[in-house]
Design a protein around this motif. Structure first.
Motif, PDB file in Angstrom:
ATOM      1  N   HIS A   1      44.574  29.058  48.279  1.00  0.00           N
ATOM      2  CA  HIS A   1      44.800  30.366  48.888  1.00  0.00           C
ATOM      3  C   HIS A   1      43.494  31.021  49.321  1.00  0.00           C
ATOM      4  O   HIS A   1      43.508  32.114  49.878  1.00  0.00           O
ATOM      5  CB  HIS A   1      45.555  31.280  47.922  1.00  0.00           C
ATOM      6  CG  HIS A   1      44.908  31.453  46.591  1.00  0.00           C
ATOM      7  ND1 HIS A   1      45.005  30.504  45.596  1.00  0.00           N
ATOM      8  CD2 HIS A   1      44.146  32.456  46.084  1.00  0.00           C
ATOM      9  CE1 HIS A   1      44.340  30.915  44.533  1.00  0.00           C
ATOM     10  NE2 HIS A   1      43.804  32.095  44.807  1.00  0.00           N
ATOM     11  N   ARG A   2      42.368  30.374  49.059  1.00  0.00           N
ATOM     12  CA  ARG A   2      41.069  30.763  49.589  1.00  0.00           C
ATOM     13  C   ARG A   2      40.372  29.490  50.081  1.00  0.00           C
ATOM     14  O   ARG A   2      40.575  28.412  49.537  1.00  0.00           O
ATOM     15  CB  ARG A   2      40.194  31.437  48.519  1.00  0.00           C
ATOM     16  CG  ARG A   2      40.685  32.769  48.023  1.00  0.00           C
ATOM     17  CD  ARG A   2      40.446  33.877  49.030  1.00  0.00           C
ATOM     18  NE  ARG A   2      40.614  35.196  48.438  1.00  0.00           N
ATOM     19  CZ  ARG A   2      41.780  35.794  48.259  1.00  0.00           C
ATOM     20  NH1 ARG A   2      42.893  35.166  48.611  1.00  0.00           N
ATOM     21  NH2 ARG A   2      41.849  37.004  47.727  1.00  0.00           N
TER      22      ARG A   2
ATOM     23  N   MET B   1      47.357  25.061  45.165  1.00  0.00           N
ATOM     24  CA  MET B   1      47.369  25.849  46.391  1.00  0.00           C
ATOM     25  C   MET B   1      45.966  26.380  46.694  1.00  0.00           C
ATOM     26  O   MET B   1      45.328  26.990  45.834  1.00  0.00           O
ATOM     27  CB  MET B   1      48.352  27.019  46.260  1.00  0.00           C
ATOM     28  CG  MET B   1      48.444  27.896  47.498  1.00  0.00           C
ATOM     29  SD  MET B   1      49.573  29.301  47.250  1.00  0.00           S
ATOM     30  CE  MET B   1      51.131  28.446  47.072  1.00  0.00           C
TER      31      MET B   1
ATOM     32  N   VAL C   1      50.195  35.347  47.017  1.00  0.00           N
ATOM     33  CA  VAL C   1      51.427  34.577  46.887  1.00  0.00           C
ATOM     34  C   VAL C   1      52.152  34.954  45.603  1.00  0.00           C
ATOM     35  O   VAL C   1      53.353  35.213  45.597  1.00  0.00           O
ATOM     36  CB  VAL C   1      51.107  33.071  46.912  1.00  0.00           C
ATOM     37  CG1 VAL C   1      52.363  32.267  46.630  1.00  0.00           C
ATOM     38  CG2 VAL C   1      50.540  32.677  48.259  1.00  0.00           C
TER      39      VAL C   1
ATOM     40  N   HIS D   1      50.876  30.480  37.740  1.00  0.00           N
ATOM     41  CA  HIS D   1      49.608  31.103  38.109  1.00  0.00           C
ATOM     42  C   HIS D   1      48.749  31.296  36.871  1.00  0.00           C
ATOM     43  O   HIS D   1      49.229  31.801  35.844  1.00  0.00           O
ATOM     44  CB  HIS D   1      49.879  32.459  38.772  1.00  0.00           C
ATOM     45  CG  HIS D   1      48.640  33.258  39.060  1.00  0.00           C
ATOM     46  ND1 HIS D   1      47.839  33.009  40.140  1.00  0.00           N
ATOM     47  CD2 HIS D   1      48.075  34.302  38.397  1.00  0.00           C
ATOM     48  CE1 HIS D   1      46.830  33.871  40.147  1.00  0.00           C
ATOM     49  NE2 HIS D   1      46.944  34.658  39.091  1.00  0.00           N
TER      50      HIS D   1
ATOM     51  N   TYR E   1      45.416  43.142  46.083  1.00  0.00           N
ATOM     52  CA  TYR E   1      46.123  42.047  46.746  1.00  0.00           C
ATOM     53  C   TYR E   1      46.150  40.862  45.789  1.00  0.00           C
ATOM     54  O   TYR E   1      46.612  41.009  44.659  1.00  0.00           O
ATOM     55  CB  TYR E   1      45.504  41.737  48.103  1.00  0.00           C
ATOM     56  CG  TYR E   1      45.645  42.893  49.067  1.00  0.00           C
ATOM     57  CD1 TYR E   1      46.860  43.133  49.713  1.00  0.00           C
ATOM     58  CD2 TYR E   1      44.598  43.776  49.288  1.00  0.00           C
ATOM     59  CE1 TYR E   1      47.019  44.211  50.562  1.00  0.00           C
ATOM     60  CE2 TYR E   1      44.746  44.867  50.137  1.00  0.00           C
ATOM     61  CZ  TYR E   1      45.961  45.083  50.773  1.00  0.00           C
ATOM     62  OH  TYR E   1      46.124  46.149  51.600  1.00  0.00           O
ATOM     63  N   ALA E   2      45.677  39.688  46.163  1.00  0.00           N
ATOM     64  CA  ALA E   2      45.750  38.518  45.279  1.00  0.00           C
ATOM     65  C   ALA E   2      44.497  38.360  44.435  1.00  0.00           C
ATOM     66  O   ALA E   2      44.335  37.344  43.759  1.00  0.00           O
ATOM     67  CB  ALA E   2      45.982  37.249  46.115  1.00  0.00           C
ATOM     68  N   ARG E   3      43.593  39.340  44.427  1.00  0.00           N
ATOM     69  CA  ARG E   3      42.339  39.235  43.687  1.00  0.00           C
ATOM     70  C   ARG E   3      42.411  40.107  42.435  1.00  0.00           C
ATOM     71  O   ARG E   3      42.583  41.320  42.507  1.00  0.00           O
ATOM     72  CB  ARG E   3      41.169  39.662  44.565  1.00  0.00           C
ATOM     73  CG  ARG E   3      39.806  39.423  43.929  1.00  0.00           C
ATOM     74  CD  ARG E   3      38.672  39.753  44.890  1.00  0.00           C
ATOM     75  NE  ARG E   3      38.515  41.175  45.108  1.00  0.00           N
ATOM     76  CZ  ARG E   3      38.905  41.827  46.189  1.00  0.00           C
ATOM     77  NH1 ARG E   3      39.488  41.170  47.184  1.00  0.00           N
ATOM     78  NH2 ARG E   3      38.712  43.127  46.317  1.00  0.00           N
TER      79      ARG E   3
ATOM     80  N   ASN F   1      46.952  28.658  41.529  1.00  0.00           N
ATOM     81  CA  ASN F   1      48.380  28.673  41.831  1.00  0.00           C
ATOM     82  C   ASN F   1      48.880  27.242  41.937  1.00  0.00           C
ATOM     83  O   ASN F   1      48.349  26.453  42.731  1.00  0.00           O
ATOM     84  CB  ASN F   1      48.656  29.420  43.132  1.00  0.00           C
ATOM     85  CG  ASN F   1      48.379  30.898  43.018  1.00  0.00           C
ATOM     86  OD1 ASN F   1      48.790  31.539  42.061  1.00  0.00           O
ATOM     87  ND2 ASN F   1      47.664  31.454  43.987  1.00  0.00           N
TER      88      ASN F   1
END
Length: 366
Positions: free
Chosen positions: A45-46, A43, A1, A177, A348-350, A191
């Protein structure tokens, strides 16, 4: 995100097509303050972050900022932005995180300005503090963050309505973030999206806006080379620290715009990769710690500051579980041909690791 919203914001800024209306002839002041209330959520996200969604978050922000009247060329190019520092306190709504505090320098970029209505975008990077990080005995369900101190990235949009010459009300939305760049596990990241309402007041003189247009000379191509150092942990948490090194070079094409676009290559050394490969495959493999990369680059230049975004690809990697794509969000400070940088490299987001680097700019011809 975070990666997606950052890319969207930078592309908007890169376009150079701000729909601004210059009805104002004077800056409202030389500096100002903002008080803002936020209401949002953590959020997930996981799936591992679902236990953190207990109640909505509430936050207070206080900002001090400077206006610009166009005395410098970059201020005119960005239609008289505002630069400041915000201090935020957030009740995250869960005892697993507690309070989150951020100290974040930022730039507000105008999208639309008239005498009564304004629309702005904000981008900021700074330092964050999380009250209750992961603890193997006291706070096992916090799978988001393993450290008190973290990097913080802040994105925001606001609509402003003038109440008087010096006082302006605003509503907006933001995303903050927090990440430690895998320096301490766990590090899925936090997030915090929110909607907000605030009031700002301007102080000081009201200088006339400089509207002189600069001659648009075409900049030459440049080659930016830097070396960087990082430290990281891998799972399980509380394990040893590993070294990560980067050697990177990017060619930025000639342009007359405030944005730079380029192509480049990276060489990464990460001595955690052999450990992860052995853990996951019960086997060892030679040369797994080294992998090359190629990347496309975008940089937004604001005076001596560069905001960097890279999308990269590993043409060859012996460790496959990170995938073949990587990303880099960075901040650079330029002094003549020299620059210092801090980048967050991710898959990615990691987060993968923070790159702390020094570099040099070479002219590439006219």
């Amino acid at each position: 995100v975070l990666r997606t919203l950052t890319a969207i914001m930078l592309l908007l800024l890169a376009s150079g097509h701000f729909a601004a209306v210059h009805a104002e002839e004077f800056a409202r002041g030389t500096w100002g303050t903002v008080l803002r209330y936020n209401y949002g959520f953590v959020m997930a996200h996981r799936e591992a972050l679902m236990p953190l969604q207990e109640q909505h978050l509430q936050a207070l922000e206080f900002s001090v900022f400077n206006t610009s009247a166009g005395q410098k060329a970059w201020q005119r190019k960005f239609l008289y932005p505002e630069t400041g520092v915000l201090l935020s306190w957030t009740n995250t709504g869960t005892a697993k995180l507690g309070s989150a505090i951020g100290v974040i320098p930022y730039v507000d970029f105008p999208l639309f300005k008239s005498n009564d209505n304004q629309s702005w975008l904000r981008y900021g990077m700074g330092l964050g503090y999380i009250q209750y990080p992961f603890d193997p005995t006291k706070n096992q369900k916090n799978a988001a963050i393993g450290s008190h101190w973290n990097g913080a990235v802040h994105l925001g949009w606001s609509y402003r309505k003038n109440f008087s010459t010096k006082t302006v009300g605003e509503i907006g939305a933001s995303l903050t973030h927090f990440s430690n760049g895998s320096m301490k596990m766990p590090n899925l990241g936090i997030n915090l999206p929110a909607v907000n309402i605030g009031i700002r007041h301007y102080f000081g003189a009201t200088p006339h806006l400089v509207t002189t247009r600069d001659s648009t000379t075409r900049r030459t191509g440049t080659i930016h080379v830097f070396g960087a150092y990082g430290r990281k942990e891998i799972y399980p948490a509380l394990g040893p620290k590993y070294t990560a090194l980067t050697l990177s070079s990017t060619y930025f094409f000639p342009t007359v715009k405030k944005s730079d676009f380029g192509l480049g290559g990276d060489l990464f050394y990460d001595n955690s990769l052999a450990i992860k490969y052995e853990q996951e495959n019960n086997d060892t493999l030679r040369y797994v710690n080294v992998r090359p990369g190629i990347h496309g680059a975008y940089q937004l230049r604001i005076a001596t500051i560069g905001l960097l975004f890279n999308l990269g690809f590993y043409p060859y990697t012996r460790y496959k579980n990170d995938g073949n794509f990587y990303h880099r969000i960075g901040l650079r400070y330029y002094h003549e041909r020299f620059f210092a940088c801090v980048n967050l490299k991710t898959h990615y987001a990691r987060a993968d690791f923070f790159e702390w680097g020094l570099g040099w700019v070479f002219a590439a011809g006219k």
